[in-house]
Scaffold this motif. Structure first.
Motif, PDB file in Angstrom:
ATOM      1  N   ARG A  58       0.932  -1.122   0.124  1.00  0.00           N
ATOM      2  CA  ARG A  58       0.146   0.158   0.053  1.00  0.00           C
ATOM      3  C   ARG A  58       1.350   0.955   0.279  1.00  0.00           C
ATOM      4  O   ARG A  58       1.733   1.604   1.280  1.00  0.00           O
ATOM      5  CB  ARG A  58      -1.069  -0.642   1.199  1.00  0.00           C
ATOM      6  CG  ARG A  58      -1.161  -1.573   1.137  1.00  0.00           C
ATOM      7  CD  ARG A  58      -2.887  -1.451   2.683  1.00  0.00           C
ATOM      8  NE  ARG A  58      -3.012  -2.728   2.274  1.00  0.00           N
ATOM      9  CZ  ARG A  58      -4.792  -2.896   2.209  1.00  0.00           C
ATOM     10  NH1 ARG A  58      -5.218  -1.325   2.204  1.00  0.00           N
ATOM     11  NH2 ARG A  58      -4.737  -3.843   1.919  1.00  0.00           N
ATOM     12  N   PRO A  59       0.655   2.241  -0.399  1.00  0.00           N
ATOM     13  CA  PRO A  59       1.343   3.019  -0.674  1.00  0.00           C
ATOM     14  C   PRO A  59       1.391   3.966   0.792  1.00  0.00           C
ATOM     15  O   PRO A  59      -0.149   4.199   0.904  1.00  0.00           O
ATOM     16  CB  PRO A  59       0.281   4.541  -1.981  1.00  0.00           C
ATOM     17  CG  PRO A  59      -0.357   3.631  -2.528  1.00  0.00           C
ATOM     18  CD  PRO A  59      -1.138   2.265  -2.094  1.00  0.00           C
ATOM     19  N   ARG A  60       2.075   4.568   0.670  1.00  0.00           N
ATOM     20  CA  ARG A  60       2.074   5.104   2.545  1.00  0.00           C
ATOM     21  C   ARG A  60       2.101   7.091   2.105  1.00  0.00           C
ATOM     22  O   ARG A  60       3.371   7.156   1.042  1.00  0.00           O
ATOM     23  CB  ARG A  60       3.384   4.779   3.113  1.00  0.00           C
ATOM     24  CG  ARG A  60       4.093   2.702   3.088  1.00  0.00           C
ATOM     25  CD  ARG A  60       2.810   2.812   3.957  1.00  0.00           C
ATOM     26  NE  ARG A  60       2.609   2.772   5.383  1.00  0.00           N
ATOM     27  CZ  ARG A  60       1.893   2.840   5.993  1.00  0.00           C
ATOM     28  NH1 ARG A  60       0.643   1.719   5.941  1.00  0.00           N
ATOM     29  NH2 ARG A  60       2.541   3.528   7.374  1.00  0.00           N
ATOM     30  N   CYS A  61       1.329   7.249   3.190  1.00  0.00           N
ATOM     31  CA  CYS A  61       1.626   8.770   3.106  1.00  0.00           C
ATOM     32  C   CYS A  61       2.080   9.808   4.228  1.00  0.00           C
ATOM     33  O   CYS A  61       1.584   9.073   5.284  1.00  0.00           O
ATOM     34  CB  CYS A  61      -0.038   9.498   2.726  1.00  0.00           C
ATOM     35  SG  CYS A  61      -0.314   9.275   1.297  1.00  0.00           S
ATOM     36  N   LEU A  94       3.510  18.643   9.362  1.00  0.00           N
ATOM     37  CA  LEU A  94       3.942  19.940   9.140  1.00  0.00           C
ATOM     38  C   LEU A  94       3.493  20.482   8.660  1.00  0.00           C
ATOM     39  O   LEU A  94       2.241  21.360   8.511  1.00  0.00           O
ATOM     40  CB  LEU A  94       4.799  19.611   7.475  1.00  0.00           C
ATOM     41  CG  LEU A  94       5.449  18.150   7.043  1.00  0.00           C
ATOM     42  CD1 LEU A  94       6.284  18.346   5.522  1.00  0.00           C
ATOM     43  CD2 LEU A  94       7.403  18.350   8.308  1.00  0.00           C
ATOM     44  N   THR A  95       3.975  22.311   9.298  1.00  0.00           N
ATOM     45  CA  THR A  95       3.129  23.201   8.595  1.00  0.00           C
ATOM     46  C   THR A  95       3.526  23.229   7.335  1.00  0.00           C
ATOM     47  O   THR A  95       4.954  23.567   6.264  1.00  0.00           O
ATOM     48  CB  THR A  95       3.762  24.574   9.789  1.00  0.00           C
ATOM     49  OG1 THR A  95       4.966  24.738   9.063  1.00  0.00           O
ATOM     50  CG2 THR A  95       3.438  24.194  10.620  1.00  0.00           C
ATOM     51  N   LYS A 138       8.112   5.506  10.783  1.00  0.00           N
ATOM     52  CA  LYS A 138       7.058   4.781  10.736  1.00  0.00           C
ATOM     53  C   LYS A 138       6.174   5.460  11.031  1.00  0.00           C
ATOM     54  O   LYS A 138       4.589   5.402  10.654  1.00  0.00           O
ATOM     55  CB  LYS A 138       7.759   3.697  11.371  1.00  0.00           C
ATOM     56  CG  LYS A 138       7.317   2.591   9.998  1.00  0.00           C
ATOM     57  CD  LYS A 138       8.245   0.976  10.409  1.00  0.00           C
ATOM     58  CE  LYS A 138       7.861   0.308   9.086  1.00  0.00           C
ATOM     59  NZ  LYS A 138       8.757  -1.400   9.327  1.00  0.00           N
ATOM     60  N   ASP A 139       6.157   6.022  11.902  1.00  0.00           N
ATOM     61  CA  ASP A 139       5.488   6.455  13.264  1.00  0.00           C
ATOM     62  C   ASP A 139       4.316   7.424  12.605  1.00  0.00           C
ATOM     63  O   ASP A 139       3.359   7.428  13.029  1.00  0.00           O
ATOM     64  CB  ASP A 139       5.545   6.678  14.709  1.00  0.00           C
ATOM     65  CG  ASP A 139       5.493   6.069  15.758  1.00  0.00           C
ATOM     66  OD1 ASP A 139       5.725   4.267  14.716  1.00  0.00           O
ATOM     67  OD2 ASP A 139       6.404   5.709  16.355  1.00  0.00           O
ATOM     68  N   ASN A 140       5.380   8.280  11.700  1.00  0.00           N
ATOM     69  CA  ASN A 140       4.329   9.373  11.075  1.00  0.00           C
ATOM     70  C   ASN A 140       4.067   8.858   8.776  1.00  0.00           C
ATOM     71  O   ASN A 140       3.428   9.808   8.486  1.00  0.00           O
ATOM     72  CB  ASN A 140       5.389  10.076  10.990  1.00  0.00           C
ATOM     73  CG  ASN A 140       6.182  11.310  11.855  1.00  0.00           C
ATOM     74  OD1 ASN A 140       5.070  10.794  13.108  1.00  0.00           O
ATOM     75  ND2 ASN A 140       7.384  11.240  12.261  1.00  0.00           N
ATOM     76  N   LEU A 141       4.057   7.312   9.042  1.00  0.00           N
ATOM     77  CA  LEU A 141       3.564   7.422   7.234  1.00  0.00           C
ATOM     78  C   LEU A 141       2.262   6.508   8.014  1.00  0.00           C
ATOM     79  O   LEU A 141       2.563   6.016   8.905  1.00  0.00           O
ATOM     80  CB  LEU A 141       4.221   6.759   6.896  1.00  0.00           C
ATOM     81  CG  LEU A 141       5.688   7.352   6.224  1.00  0.00           C
ATOM     82  CD1 LEU A 141       6.785   6.424   5.868  1.00  0.00           C
ATOM     83  CD2 LEU A 141       5.661   8.459   5.414  1.00  0.00           C
ATOM     84  N   VAL A 142       1.216   6.672   6.877  1.00  0.00           N
ATOM     85  CA  VAL A 142       0.193   6.205   6.839  1.00  0.00           C
ATOM     86  C   VAL A 142      -0.805   5.662   5.415  1.00  0.00           C
ATOM     87  O   VAL A 142       0.300   6.367   4.839  1.00  0.00           O
ATOM     88  CB  VAL A 142      -1.547   6.612   7.305  1.00  0.00           C
ATOM     89  CG1 VAL A 142      -0.945   7.599   9.557  1.00  0.00           C
ATOM     90  CG2 VAL A 142      -1.697   8.286   7.121  1.00  0.00           C
ATOM     91  N   SER A 143      -1.179   4.495   5.795  1.00  0.00           N
ATOM     92  CA  SER A 143      -1.608   4.561   4.467  1.00  0.00           C
ATOM     93  C   SER A 143      -2.759   6.037   3.800  1.00  0.00           C
ATOM     94  O   SER A 143      -3.350   6.028   4.774  1.00  0.00           O
ATOM     95  CB  SER A 143      -2.813   3.042   3.820  1.00  0.00           C
ATOM     96  OG  SER A 143      -3.472   3.224   3.272  1.00  0.00           O
TER      97      SER A 143
END
Length: 137
Positions: free
Chosen positions: A79-82, A88-89, A101-106
């Protein structure tokens, strides 16, 4: 005229990156191979597609085969990760300290958070009834 990047965070339906995209991601995020591997990226396959632009995007563009409304057909696809929205601002550049890793989600998860459940139900393809006597849908 092309859309500015905030209005065209694209590729979110892709399973893999090109070698050039991977190189650019590593340079812009100041990642080495070990840092990319820690994020779950398999360099030999160029997977999964990673989109740091999602953190500040105004529009998510799901170009590619992995459409979020068809995620029940993805099977074993990576699955692509965003990068999580809002981490971020606007104007900040993501780097190795943010790309964790904790800042990436599907990417599909972000899409479903904004989707009305009634509309989501309409997007799921319904089986068509068979035509009597033909054996065809």
């Amino acid at each position: 005229r092309a859309l500015e990047p905030a209005w065209n965070c694209k590729g979110l339906g892709r399973e893999a990156m090109s070698s050039e995209e991977f190189r650019d991601l590593k340079v812009s995020m100041k990642l080495d191979d070990a840092g990319a591997k820690a994020l779950g990226f398999k360099a030999s396959l160029m997977k999964p597609y990673m989109a740091p632009c999602a953190a500040t995007a105004k529009l998510l563009h799901f170009t590619g085969a992995l459409k979020p409304w068809k995620n029940n057909t993805w099977q074993d696809k990576r699955r692509p990760r965003c990068l999580k929205p809002g981490i971020l601002t606007h104007g900040d550049a993501p780097d190795a300290t943010i790309m964790k890793k904790d800042n990436l989600v599907s990417c599909a998860r972000i899409w479903t958070q904004y989707l009305n459940p009634e509309l989501a139900e309409r997007l799921v393809p319904k089986p068509r009834p068979s035509e009597p006597g033909t054996g065809r849908p």
